[in-house]
Scaffold this active site. Sequence first.
Site, PDB file in Angstrom:
ATOM      1  N   ASN A 657       0.883  -1.173   0.000  1.00  0.00           N
ATOM      2  CA  ASN A 657       0.000   0.000   0.000  1.00  0.00           C
ATOM      3  C   ASN A 657       0.918   1.219   0.000  1.00  0.00           C
ATOM      4  O   ASN A 657       1.670   1.440   0.945  1.00  0.00           O
ATOM      5  CB  ASN A 657      -0.883  -0.029   1.264  1.00  0.00           C
ATOM      6  CG  ASN A 657      -1.757   1.216   1.389  1.00  0.00           C
ATOM      7  OD1 ASN A 657      -1.321   2.342   1.127  1.00  0.00           O
ATOM      8  ND2 ASN A 657      -2.997   1.024   1.798  1.00  0.00           N
ATOM      9  N   GLN A 664       5.294   4.299   6.840  1.00  0.00           N
ATOM     10  CA  GLN A 664       6.210   3.502   7.667  1.00  0.00           C
ATOM     11  C   GLN A 664       7.643   4.013   7.543  1.00  0.00           C
ATOM     12  O   GLN A 664       8.362   4.143   8.525  1.00  0.00           O
ATOM     13  CB  GLN A 664       6.149   2.030   7.248  1.00  0.00           C
ATOM     14  CG  GLN A 664       4.912   1.324   7.714  1.00  0.00           C
ATOM     15  CD  GLN A 664       4.904   1.160   9.213  1.00  0.00           C
ATOM     16  OE1 GLN A 664       5.595   0.332   9.765  1.00  0.00           O
ATOM     17  NE2 GLN A 664       4.145   1.994   9.894  1.00  0.00           N
ATOM     18  N   GLU A 731      10.763  -1.410  10.208  1.00  0.00           N
ATOM     19  CA  GLU A 731      11.907  -0.919  10.961  1.00  0.00           C
ATOM     20  C   GLU A 731      13.055  -0.392  10.111  1.00  0.00           C
ATOM     21  O   GLU A 731      13.885   0.379  10.598  1.00  0.00           O
ATOM     22  CB  GLU A 731      12.392  -2.025  11.911  1.00  0.00           C
ATOM     23  CG  GLU A 731      11.341  -2.311  12.972  1.00  0.00           C
ATOM     24  CD  GLU A 731      11.585  -3.581  13.777  1.00  0.00           C
ATOM     25  OE1 GLU A 731      12.260  -3.489  14.794  1.00  0.00           O
ATOM     26  OE2 GLU A 731      11.089  -4.657  13.379  1.00  0.00           O
TER      27      GLU A 731
HETATM   28 MO1  MOS Z   1      10.362  -4.415  16.649  1.00  0.00          MO
HETATM   29  S1  MOS Z   1      11.606  -3.320  17.896  1.00  0.00           S
HETATM   30  O1  MOS Z   1      11.242  -5.882  16.433  1.00  0.00           O
HETATM   31  O2  MOS Z   1       9.009  -4.587  17.751  1.00  0.00           O
END
Ligand code: MOS
Length: 764
Positions: A657, A664, A731
Amino acid sequence: MNTIIGQPMDRVDGRLKVTGAATYSAEFNLKDLAYGVTVQSTIAKGRIHSIDSSAAEKLPGVLKIITHENALSLQPVGGSQSPGSGKLGEKDLLPLQGPAVYYDGQHIAIVVADSFETAEHAASLIRVEYEEEKPVFEIEQGIKDAYMPKQGLGGQSVQNTRGDAAAALGQAPVHIEAVYTTPVYHHNPMEPHATVAEWKDDELTIYDATQSVLGSRNAIARMLRLQPENVRLISLYLGGGFGCKGFTWAHSVMAPMAAKIVGRPVKIVLSRQQMFTCNGRRSRTIQQVALGAGNNGKLLAVRHDSTTETSFVDEFVEPAGVATPMLYDAPHLEVVQRLVKLNKGTPCPTRAPGEAVGVFALEAAMDELACRLNMDPVQLRLLNYAAKDPKTGKPWSSKYLDECYKKGAAAIGWHNRKAQPGSLREGEWLVGYGMATATYPANRSPSSARVQLFSNGSAEIACCTQDIGTGTYTILTQITAEGLGLLPERVTCKLGDSLLPKGPNSGGSQTAATAGAAAWAAALTLKSKAIRLAIADKASPLYGLPETAVKAVNGSLYAADTPSKAESYVQLLTRQRLPVLEAEITTQVSTREGQPPPAEPEGEKSEAVKQDEEVNRKQYAFHSFGAQFARVLVDPLLGSVRVTHCASAMDIGTVLNMKTAVNQIMGGMIFGIGMALMEQTIYDPNNGRVVTRDLADYLVPVNADMPEFDVQFINKPDTFISPVGARGIGEIGITGMTAAIINAIYNATGKRIRDLPATPDKLL
Ligand code: MOS
């Protein structure tokens, strides 16, 4: 060709959230609810001698004060992360089980009252006497007892060697060596930790803010000596987790314990101040990085030696060197990880644990090397490009990092950079450009999912995994709609309830790849069931066609070569008198390093699942990559830094998306600005207490700090991770940003900031 996957669809839960209709864990105000407020230790090491709660007990409305003297006994959960048991934050410190104190801010009592205000007032009246011992607060104090952990979370390897790094470093024509430090960080999600617990006989329901519905359910059940089936855990919406809600912390079992004792449902919400003490943090890191290179810039050897902290009640490794073995093609390597036990709470995963701090150090060192060689920093990265994984020797599942460097450099205007620091100005300000590589593993774990198609033409995707604010509800809706051939408006997504089919914890950026692949397989399985029904039904216009000749779009099945031969799902199910048709599947695929084999979950093995599981993933290395760039202004008189532009070009496989994906990455970039310029938890060296224990003193970037963002994706599917082709995205956005900014500050000023954050005092 995808038509729904990838679209910048609005969050399906967006309206619920902005209107306040989305119920977060703390908002389940059950009938007869009582309120728990925890009392925390005010010493960092020793024993509770006595607790005087007489004044608190006299307050009207106080129902019970629970200490180690009258608490329920809890069963140890044992080995972390064994199948079927969730990971506790502190496995050797179950709450209220004894008088020992291991850190300041440890929960030592809970006051339960019929209002929050009464509970809080009563908690302030409790007097505790301690027998105090001498604590260890800082890595430097405990360094003589430092040890080398064998592995990190989930069996991750944290000590890595290849070749002979010491010898190669000694012989390298060019040698860089420096120590980089990062302070303690706290996660600070907007939503605090919260648990509401309600018993009905021996059945327990828990509303818990968790990144791991199943893991927390299992851990809480085990501690309370219950069968997991007798505990239902619900976590519908989260206001962020960033790692601190990945483990099960004391308060989550204190709520059901208190509820059992007072015979009423109990809610515990941790205060912002408490969020700095007993539910994890990112460890401080001290990282020594040495790079040896030829005069041409080719890396010969890398050494990365990290010291981080843990507690006396559990072991958590902030694996700062984790990306170093795989990022560049260097023949000799030594990655060392050391741990020191402190009288502080146990650290835990925080926004790209390992990579966020470790890639900062490595990429800052790479910038120092580029400057020493008088080489363009992008050129140095390309010269040392790892065409296959240098750690395992395996080919990458897919990698377009070279394209990322090009796109990112173009976006930031890299050609404007001057190699000589201090040579660009904008009015009073010095201008600098910096860049760094970003990387994060592409994790996928086993998962189940159930998709149901109803005779009114709507569908539902269900999985017990949780949406921690990342957009899981939305992408699973899109994947299911695409797989079934339905409009996304006709699909609803159910998550965050342990009664739903088994799903992953949201850690290691794995939810989209994991639950997404399960949703896709379930949707394909269900579509195939519907097609088989139609082609076997004499009343269907599709009767007699082979399964592969039938396609689905917008809720209709049609013959691929004669689209006029068609019928809708509604017509098919209505004629068949089926109110619902469903498929529940389980995939066992895992790309995670060192994970124990999963327990066998329930669900059918359809063709879609078999094909997915057939791919031999053992022969590939799964990682996402990106290139991140920053342009900064530095005021030479005040030492203040303004990040004006940030650009990220990311290779994360298929974009599910475009809107939530950009979101993110931007979030990660903002974390990077925080790490580079402002975030740090400061402790009082006299008593080990957090000084910066609120958002006035613990600085995070706010809107006024925001630069222009440019986020781009390669958007090529990783066909080996799953048929959907998407790797995680949660992340990676933080991993290169900090170094890019710090390198830009050097380019502006000629000052190397090796100790984060780059506050003005360090730049004067
Ligand atoms: Mo992420 S810090 O692996 O929840």
